[in-house]
Structures are given as structure tokens and as C-alpha cells.
Design a protein around this motif. Structure first.
Motif, mmCIF file in Angstrom:
data_model
loop_
_atom_site.group_PDB
_atom_site.id
_atom_site.type_symbol
_atom_site.label_atom_id
_atom_site.label_comp_id
_atom_site.label_asym_id
_atom_site.label_seq_id
_atom_site.Cartn_x
_atom_site.Cartn_y
_atom_site.Cartn_z
ATOM 1 N N SER A 20 24.387 20.596 46.444
ATOM 2 C CA SER A 20 25.522 21.366 46.953
ATOM 3 C C SER A 20 26.740 21.298 46.038
ATOM 4 C CB SER A 20 25.911 20.871 48.348
ATOM 5 O OG SER A 20 24.862 21.080 49.268
ATOM 6 N N SER A 21 26.581 20.734 44.822
ATOM 7 C CA SER A 21 27.722 20.633 43.904
ATOM 8 C C SER A 21 27.995 21.938 43.175
ATOM 9 C CB SER A 21 27.462 19.540 42.863
ATOM 10 O OG SER A 21 26.489 19.952 41.906
ATOM 11 N N GLY A 22 27.012 22.849 43.168
ATOM 12 C CA GLY A 22 27.147 24.082 42.422
ATOM 13 C C GLY A 22 26.546 24.006 41.029
ATOM 14 N N ASN A 23 25.987 22.843 40.657
ATOM 15 C CA ASN A 23 25.410 22.677 39.325
ATOM 16 C C ASN A 23 23.917 22.959 39.263
ATOM 17 O OD1 ASN A 23 27.638 21.533 37.514
ATOM 18 N ND2 ASN A 23 27.806 20.246 39.338
ATOM 19 N N GLY A 24 23.308 23.210 40.411
ATOM 20 C CA GLY A 24 21.891 23.550 40.421
ATOM 21 C C GLY A 24 20.963 22.382 40.164
#
Length: 256
Positions: A20-24
């Protein structure tokens, strides 16, 4: 500064291993399952202490070479084990490793000066109890700190920085024999960020459990368009388990 800022990895373990950090940096389970005996959300990851683990592909966003913080809710069933990996990256010359070490909290990394190891006093961890454990490494102030349940339990000078090593990151094992037995929840890695005392208090009070997501998109040519609905869940610590205390629907409209 929001807790989500500078996160490299956020694993809620709510019946999936999506980042859920957005870094995949989504995880792949090798034997690890999910349990409803969670600390936040619906589920936690559960490990058998034999070979269960979650792996994350090598990525620069997971390479630590300066300031960092990491945290997880952990619940082990066997504190007699020498090492239980909460989160780590690399195997041979480990970029970093965060562990339960018998009844202590342990953090280590490999630097140009060799291995750097930091361990809390004994008795920090007991069996069958959830604890929020965190580490912060400040390469400007040259200090490393370990926390348990919003309380600093260790602080020491540390003038070295981790050396980046290519390789996967893992929860539940480090590529050796340091298998975790029990459950982990809300595992988070912050790169280039040292959590402040206020940040750590917010994290303890459920900040890591904030979840924001788009619920629906509704378009109507005859009325102002409701273009998105966002549900925000905020948790706080109540008794022994954080609980959802507020759910709001926010609407944004534009004229046709």
C-alpha cells in the motif's frame, strides 16, 4: 508529516500481500498463510517457523543506504528461538535485518566497517502477545533507537550506514535459519525517514491502520457529476486491539 510519507513498503496482510506504499512491492507467499487473529484490519500473516516466508523482489525502493525506520506488530509463540526475522533484505552481507532475538528486539546491518548489531535488554517480548516494535536509524544524528509499544527501549550511537546488497526482501525469514513462528501485521518500511516521537505515538494509536481508497465513480449527464467517493477509516488503540472509530464518505462534485 503523514505516516505514509516516504514509505517503501506497507503490508496490511488483510488476506493479501499487496503493497500500500505506492511502490508496487507486492509480496509472494511461500507457505505463509493468513489468520483472523490480527492486530489491525481483518487478518495477519502467520508463519510456521519452519520455512514459511513472504518475499519481495529486489527493488531500489527497498534498498536502505541512509535514514530509515521500520515497524511491525509481532506475536511469537516461541521466544526461546535465537533469531526470528520480522523484516530483512539480502542474505550474505545483509542490507538490514529486523528480528526478535529470544525475548529481545534486534536490528543489524552490514556497513563498510562490517556488521553493526543493536539489541534491546532482555524481557522485551513474551509469548502469545502482540507488540508494536520499531527501529529508527538517524544517519545525521548518528543514533539508532528501538521501540516497543510506543516506548523507547534502546538507544545507541551509530555512525555507520547500511551497504546496499542486491537481493530479495523477506518477512518471516532471512534466507538462513531465522524463521519466524507466529504472526506479523502492519509491516512498514520507511526509506530516508526517521520517525519522530510524535510519529511513533501516531503509529501506536493506529495511524498505520488508516486506509483510503476509491469506492465508486458515478456519472450522470443531467446533474452535477459525483466523480469519486473516498472512504476513510481511522483507528485508535482501545483496550488491547485498535478498532475503527470513524468512517466518512467524502464527495467531490463538478458542474456539467
Amino acid at each position: 508529516m503523514a505516516l505514509i510519507t516516504n514509505t517503501s513498503l506497507v503490508i496490511h496482510a488483510n488476506n493479501d500481500l499487496l503493497d500500500s506504499s505506492g511502490n508496487g512491492n507486492n509480496g509472494t507467499a511461500y507457505g505463509a498463510l493468513f489468520s483472523t487473529d490480527s492486530k489491525l484490519g481483518s487478518h495477519a500473516a502467520i508463519f510456521d517457523g519452519i520455512d514459511d516466508r513472504v518475499e519481495f523482489a529486489d527493488a531500489t525502493s527497498l534498498d536502505i543506504d541512509g535514514d530509515m525506520s521500520a515497524g511491525a506488530w509481532v506475536k511469537t509463540t516461541d521466544i526461546t528461538r535465537a533469531y526470528q526475522c520480522i523484516l530483512g533484505k539480502g542474505s550474505t552481507s545483509q542490507n538490514f535485518g529486523f528480528y526478535i532475538r529470544d525475548s529481545r528486539v534486534h536490528f543489524q546491518f552490514y556497513s563498510s566497517a562490517g556488521w553493526r548489531t543493536h539489541v534491546s535488554p532482555t524481557g522485551a517480548i513474551a509469548n502469545n502477545t502482540y507488540y508494536r516494535v520499531l527501529v529508527t536509524l538517524d544517519t545525521v544524528a548518528d543514533v539508532i533507537k528501538l521501540y516497543k509499544d510506543n516506548v523507547e527501549i534502546y538507544s545507541a550511537a551509530e555512525a555507520n550506514t547500511p551497504v546496499v546488497e542486491a537481493g530479495v526482501a523477506r518477512i518471516g525469514g532471512d534466507g538462513g535459519s531465522s524463521w519466524f513462528i507466529g504472526k506479523t501485521d502492519e509491516t512498514i518500511l520507511w526509506k530516508n525517514r526517521v520517525l519522530s516521537v510524535a510519529d511513533i505515538a501516531e503509529d501506536w494509536n493506529g495511524g498505520a491502520g488508516i486506509e483510503i481508497g476509491v469506492e465508486s465513480i458515478i456519472l450522470n449527464p443531467f446533474v452535477p457529476k459525483v466523480i469519486q467517493t473516498v472512504r476513510t477509516q481511522k483507528t485508535i488503540q482501545t483496550d488491547s486491539k485498535p478498532k475503527v472509530i470513524q468512517t466518512r464518505n467524502l464527495y467531490k462534485a463538478v458542474k456539467t
